[in-house]
Design a protein around this motif. Structure first.
Motif, PDB file in Angstrom:
ATOM      1  N   HIS A   1     -47.614  -6.728   5.979  1.00  0.00           N
ATOM      2  CA  HIS A   1     -46.890  -6.069   4.891  1.00  0.00           C
ATOM      3  C   HIS A   1     -47.383  -4.629   4.700  1.00  0.00           C
ATOM      4  O   HIS A   1     -46.583  -3.712   4.484  1.00  0.00           O
ATOM      5  CB  HIS A   1     -47.064  -6.869   3.599  1.00  0.00           C
ATOM      6  CG  HIS A   1     -46.400  -6.262   2.420  1.00  0.00           C
ATOM      7  ND1 HIS A   1     -45.034  -6.330   2.207  1.00  0.00           N
ATOM      8  CD2 HIS A   1     -46.894  -5.546   1.376  1.00  0.00           C
ATOM      9  CE1 HIS A   1     -44.730  -5.691   1.098  1.00  0.00           C
ATOM     10  NE2 HIS A   1     -45.843  -5.212   0.572  1.00  0.00           N
ATOM     11  N   LEU A   2     -48.686  -4.451   4.778  1.00  0.00           N
ATOM     12  CA  LEU A   2     -49.278  -3.121   4.599  1.00  0.00           C
ATOM     13  C   LEU A   2     -49.261  -2.291   5.881  1.00  0.00           C
ATOM     14  O   LEU A   2     -49.564  -1.105   5.852  1.00  0.00           O
ATOM     15  CB  LEU A   2     -50.722  -3.261   4.097  1.00  0.00           C
ATOM     16  CG  LEU A   2     -50.881  -3.922   2.730  1.00  0.00           C
ATOM     17  CD1 LEU A   2     -52.340  -4.246   2.453  1.00  0.00           C
ATOM     18  CD2 LEU A   2     -50.305  -3.027   1.637  1.00  0.00           C
ATOM     19  N   ASN A   3     -48.936  -2.958   6.995  1.00  0.00           N
ATOM     20  CA  ASN A   3     -48.893  -2.316   8.303  1.00  0.00           C
ATOM     21  C   ASN A   3     -50.226  -1.649   8.650  1.00  0.00           C
ATOM     22  O   ASN A   3     -50.284  -0.468   9.009  1.00  0.00           O
ATOM     23  CB  ASN A   3     -47.739  -1.308   8.374  1.00  0.00           C
ATOM     24  CG  ASN A   3     -47.389  -0.938   9.805  1.00  0.00           C
ATOM     25  OD1 ASN A   3     -47.652  -1.708  10.732  1.00  0.00           O
ATOM     26  ND2 ASN A   3     -46.832   0.236   9.986  1.00  0.00           N
ATOM     27  N   ILE A   4     -51.298  -2.433   8.483  1.00  0.00           N
ATOM     28  CA  ILE A   4     -52.643  -1.963   8.799  1.00  0.00           C
ATOM     29  C   ILE A   4     -53.348  -2.999   9.665  1.00  0.00           C
ATOM     30  O   ILE A   4     -52.878  -4.128   9.800  1.00  0.00           O
ATOM     31  CB  ILE A   4     -53.481  -1.681   7.523  1.00  0.00           C
ATOM     32  CG1 ILE A   4     -53.615  -2.939   6.669  1.00  0.00           C
ATOM     33  CG2 ILE A   4     -52.898  -0.521   6.737  1.00  0.00           C
ATOM     34  CD1 ILE A   4     -54.517  -2.771   5.455  1.00  0.00           C
ATOM     35  N   SER A   5     -54.459  -2.619  10.228  1.00  0.00           N
ATOM     36  CA  SER A   5     -55.221  -3.535  11.074  1.00  0.00           C
ATOM     37  C   SER A   5     -55.988  -4.532  10.209  1.00  0.00           C
ATOM     38  O   SER A   5     -56.238  -4.292   9.027  1.00  0.00           O
ATOM     39  CB  SER A   5     -56.215  -2.757  11.939  1.00  0.00           C
ATOM     40  OG  SER A   5     -57.232  -2.200  11.130  1.00  0.00           O
ATOM     41  N   LEU A   6     -56.371  -5.623  10.822  1.00  0.00           N
ATOM     42  CA  LEU A   6     -57.185  -6.614  10.135  1.00  0.00           C
ATOM     43  C   LEU A   6     -58.508  -5.983   9.686  1.00  0.00           C
ATOM     44  O   LEU A   6     -58.996  -6.247   8.594  1.00  0.00           O
ATOM     45  CB  LEU A   6     -57.446  -7.823  11.048  1.00  0.00           C
ATOM     46  CG  LEU A   6     -58.244  -8.969  10.446  1.00  0.00           C
ATOM     47  CD1 LEU A   6     -57.578  -9.498   9.189  1.00  0.00           C
ATOM     48  CD2 LEU A   6     -58.425 -10.077  11.467  1.00  0.00           C
ATOM     49  N   GLU A   7     -59.050  -5.110  10.533  1.00  0.00           N
ATOM     50  CA  GLU A   7     -60.296  -4.414  10.207  1.00  0.00           C
ATOM     51  C   GLU A   7     -60.131  -3.566   8.938  1.00  0.00           C
ATOM     52  O   GLU A   7     -60.979  -3.597   8.047  1.00  0.00           O
ATOM     53  CB  GLU A   7     -60.730  -3.537  11.379  1.00  0.00           C
ATOM     54  CG  GLU A   7     -62.040  -2.829  11.161  1.00  0.00           C
ATOM     55  CD  GLU A   7     -62.439  -1.942  12.337  1.00  0.00           C
ATOM     56  OE1 GLU A   7     -63.173  -0.975  12.099  1.00  0.00           O
ATOM     57  OE2 GLU A   7     -62.005  -2.214  13.473  1.00  0.00           O
TER      58      GLU A   7
END
Length: 126
Positions: free
Chosen positions: A46-52
């Motif tokens: 949803h945020l379009n970011i990496s898991l890190e």
């Protein structure tokens, strides 16, 4: 909008009540906003970011579980990191965790109805 009811609860939830609320279910004493692996994945997407990046900025390990981080507003007053304080609404509404989706129909409130009535203007007794 109509009242939302759930078997076993002697109160209902009127979604219209959220319009007059300051986000009481997202602000208050420090607590845990638990997320599981599927919810973490949904948030990441949803945020379009990496898991890190999600792990570093938005969630933290508490014991053997994960919780969404909070922002300290004042003494004994916190807000979910995703709560938009200006708009008074959830910033990840579509991807919010199950814990948030099921409020106020938590097992705890079956025996503590007065607490949820005090907290939430959307509660209507049946």
């Amino acid at each position: 909008m109509s009242l939302i009811k759930k078997d076993g609860y002697d109160f209902a939830f009127n979604p219209k009540g959220c319009e007059t609320c300051n986000g009481n279910c997202c602000i208050g004493e420090s607590g845990n906003i638990w997320v599981n692996k599927e919810e973490i994945e949904r948030l990441k997407n949803h945020l379009n970011i990496s898991l890190e990046e999600l792990s570093k900025s938005y969630i933290e390990k508490r014991g053997y579980k994960y919780s969404i981080k909070e922002v300290k507003l004042a003494e004994d007053n916190y807000a979910c990191i995703f709560f938009d304080l200006e708009k008074k609404q959830c910033g990840i509404y579509e991807a919010r965790p199950t814990q948030c989706r099921t409020f106020p129909f938590w097992e705890y409130f079956k025996k503590n109805k007065e607490e949820v009535i005090k907290e939430c203007p959307a509660i209507e007794t049946l």
